[in-house]
Design an enzyme around this catalytic site. Sequence first.
Site, PDB file in Angstrom:
ATOM      1  N   HIS A  65       8.008  -4.345  44.605  1.00 51.97           N
ATOM      2  CA  HIS A  65       8.014  -4.647  43.172  1.00 51.97           C
ATOM      3  C   HIS A  65       8.565  -6.043  42.901  1.00 51.97           C
ATOM      4  CE1 HIS A  65       9.866  -4.646  39.119  1.00 51.97           C
ATOM      5  NE2 HIS A  65       8.783  -3.989  38.781  1.00 51.97           N
TER       6      HIS A  65
ATOM      7  N   CYS B  52       0.383 -34.353  19.247  1.00 49.31           N
ATOM      8  CA  CYS B  52       1.554 -34.475  20.114  1.00 49.31           C
ATOM      9  C   CYS B  52       2.548 -33.391  19.740  1.00 49.31           C
ATOM     10  CB  CYS B  52       2.179 -35.857  20.003  1.00 49.31           C
ATOM     11  SG  CYS B  52       2.693 -36.307  18.341  1.00 49.31           S
TER      12      CYS B  52
END
Length: 914
Positions: free
Chosen positions: A477, A869
């Site tokens: 896991h 931006c």
Amino acid sequence: MNDEKRVYRFGGDEQGRDVTEGSASMNYVLGGKGANLAEMCRLGLPVPGGFTITCQTCVAYSGAGDVWPLGALDEIDEATRDLERRMGRKLGDPDDPLLVSVRSGAPFSMPGMMDTVLNLGLNDEAARGLIKQTQDEHFVWDSYRRFIQMFSDVVMGVDAELFENALTEKRLVAGVKSDAELSSGDLFELVEEFKGIFQEHVSASDHPELVVDGKVMFPQDPAVQLRLAIEAVFGSWMNERACLYRKRNGIPDDLGTAVNVQAMAYGNKGDSSATGVAFTRDPASGENVRYGDFLINAQGEDVVAGIRNTQPIQEMGSYPALADAARDLERIFQILEAHYRDMMDIEFTIEQGKLWMLQTRVGKRTATAALRIAIDMVEEGLIDRETAVRRIDPAQLDQLLHPQFNTHTAPDVLARGLNASPGAAVGEIVFSSDDAVRRAGEGVPVVLVRWETNPDDLKGMVAAEGILTSHGGKTSHAAVIARGMGAPCVCGVEAFRIDAAAKEVHVEGTDVVLREGDIISIDGTTGIVVAGAVPLKRAELTGDLETILSWADEIRLQPGSTHPYHVRVNADNPEDAELALGFGAEAIGLCRTEHMFLGDRKEIIQSFILSDDEQERQAALDSLLTVQRRDFLKMFKTMDDRDVVVRLIDPPLHEFLDDPRSLEVRIARLEAAGAPAEELEALKARLRRIDGMAEMNPMLGLRGVRLSFVFPELPLMQVRAIASAAALLIRDEGLAPKPEVMVPLVSLESEQVQMRSICEQVIDEVAAEYGVALDIPVGTMLELPRACLMADAIAQHADFLCFGTNDLTQTTFGFSRDDAESKFIPIYLHNKLLERNPFETIDEGVLELVRMAVEKGRSVKPELTCGVCGEHGGDPESIKGLFNVAGVDYVSCSPYRVPVARLAAAQAKLAEMA
């Protein structure tokens, strides 16, 4: 009547004919597991028969408050009888019982997040019948105790540790180390003990259907077992760890999970049986070698749970009883990879020498492996370059920029484990997920140290810098989840004897004891653990990443499409600019000049803001001109012949001043110490000026272009610094600087008109002064809804438009980013009021404003350059919308996001061309 088909069969019938009803293309109906089981059947691979209950059934069941849709249970009953006919056995049969597994299977892979039940159908009578059938009491009682334990945990919510403690006690009493060494008598006793635990911890009022003679009993009716197990798997779709996993991986909550009911194949029938998990290629490095783990005489959960240390898949053929199955598995590896044209993850069981395929899916891999596999498969002719570029997850590229150990000498290795997920991490040891979340929330880097993780540890794994376990293999896991998250992970550190209760680790073979809060360093690339902090460094763009990004650049910049998709960088200093060039940035889309006022220059800007003396203010401006010109000289020289968009000062000026409350404390202390009255009065006057500049809502106050009108000397100074730096490089060094001036936070056409006039006047003066020609475009930053609505008017006076989507998101929603992300956005996300954080992934409303503004701007200037931006410029999902929906020319992002943006832009271009 509901005609929707809710159950699909897969596998053969009693005559061996394939009756499969699904295929790999039906993953939204059958889930990934069910769809791929059906596909393997169609390929003629050995798959135990079964049936799949659709994802839509789960959605309908959950949406109705855990009430079954009309006719669904009847269809499941018919599918169960059909499976019994096909297998020639019946659930619960006292002579030759059929046993099944009940497994989840969402449309997208979610390893370990939801629930599974194995050996369903066993009861007291069936167990005795199975013993008669197999003549193997050990196998039967082992399977029965596993079933009771798993059913109690997964379906009834009984604490799994109660069973583990009983199992541990039984091993101690029997004097054995592993479960497989327990005798059949020991296992029978465990079955009875496990039934007692079930009876003690399951409420009669919650489950009246399990009450017999006034007592709760472990269910003996397989039909009840099956219904409850299916309902539990449906319920696990909304468990905490599954919801957290979906949120982190962008998987919608409304898809539901399918349930696969499949005849059992037994890997725990002695030394000729085994179970394993394997990949057709190495998911950590991408090397074209088989990779995985197997366990002899075990069931599948034993491998992924990490409770027994596994053996590498390459060794399976060395066992005579498994040699034929190993050869069959190799053949199936080749079939699956050729069919899916990708690296595949496989689960299998060998029952007394016979290989059975239980699952296949496209395997999760590290970024390093993803690049290597994609390039190799292009060279092998399995896929083309466009497919290779599509296949790389842009977000995964962050892994390649993760820190690595930065040391010229080999560190002193404290212990070694398996290199489960690459990258290095340094942090304090914590032993629980809750502690990891708490300490990380306090800003402390942590390494989560566990015997082995389980799905409930996901929140701690997300919070930690890295993960270390003392057990488990490369498909445990911890390993699988860490690789998917891009978190460094070292598994199977057997020298670590972890006492989680005492919060300490004893390192075997040494006298070292590590305690909570001690610093360790782990390297998930090599599998080493080091005591103390090792310096870290980031990786560089080389090799496979450079190859994939070069292919991406060819796609996003290719001629002939609507327009190329460009990637710029946000950089405020030459160092960031140089770094970004190395990462493939084409230009600077945002240089924030206010960042040049920090550090030792803060005193200069404070003198300008606070002084009443005109000469002192002018001296401050002259000093700022000198330092800003020096900065721009370096920036423009670094970016020679590339655009550099310089934004004029944007934030409120009081942000550059001292904290008024700290100044109050300083004054009080000086008064108490008897400081001179003249000194105290000067400080008090300074405090009054600072308080006088305070605003109730500074983000909507005196900032951006407004500063240029209240303090007109500032833009004059800044434009002069930009223009004179460019002029010097042209005149004295023969370079070709390409600065552009951007006016921030414009909302009025008149603001842009006046600011453009001011900028052009200064540029002309500097050009005449230095005797050079200067062509410096003047554009605007659209950060306000009104500016987007009036973009056609503003664009008439702007050479380019750039969208500051951070502020545009704030002003569109009326959210304060500084407050919203900590105060209420998490609640909105939890309550599904928002699907995602709009400051991370652009909101559709904000995107529509950008699209509309681009359209309006180009209606008056068809060749107008438009860009974005901010944070959205580096987010892959936002990038697709900004290019393909809004039609911008470029995105601009932070330096380390440039590679991500290059790849995401190429994928956006491929989507546009599709």
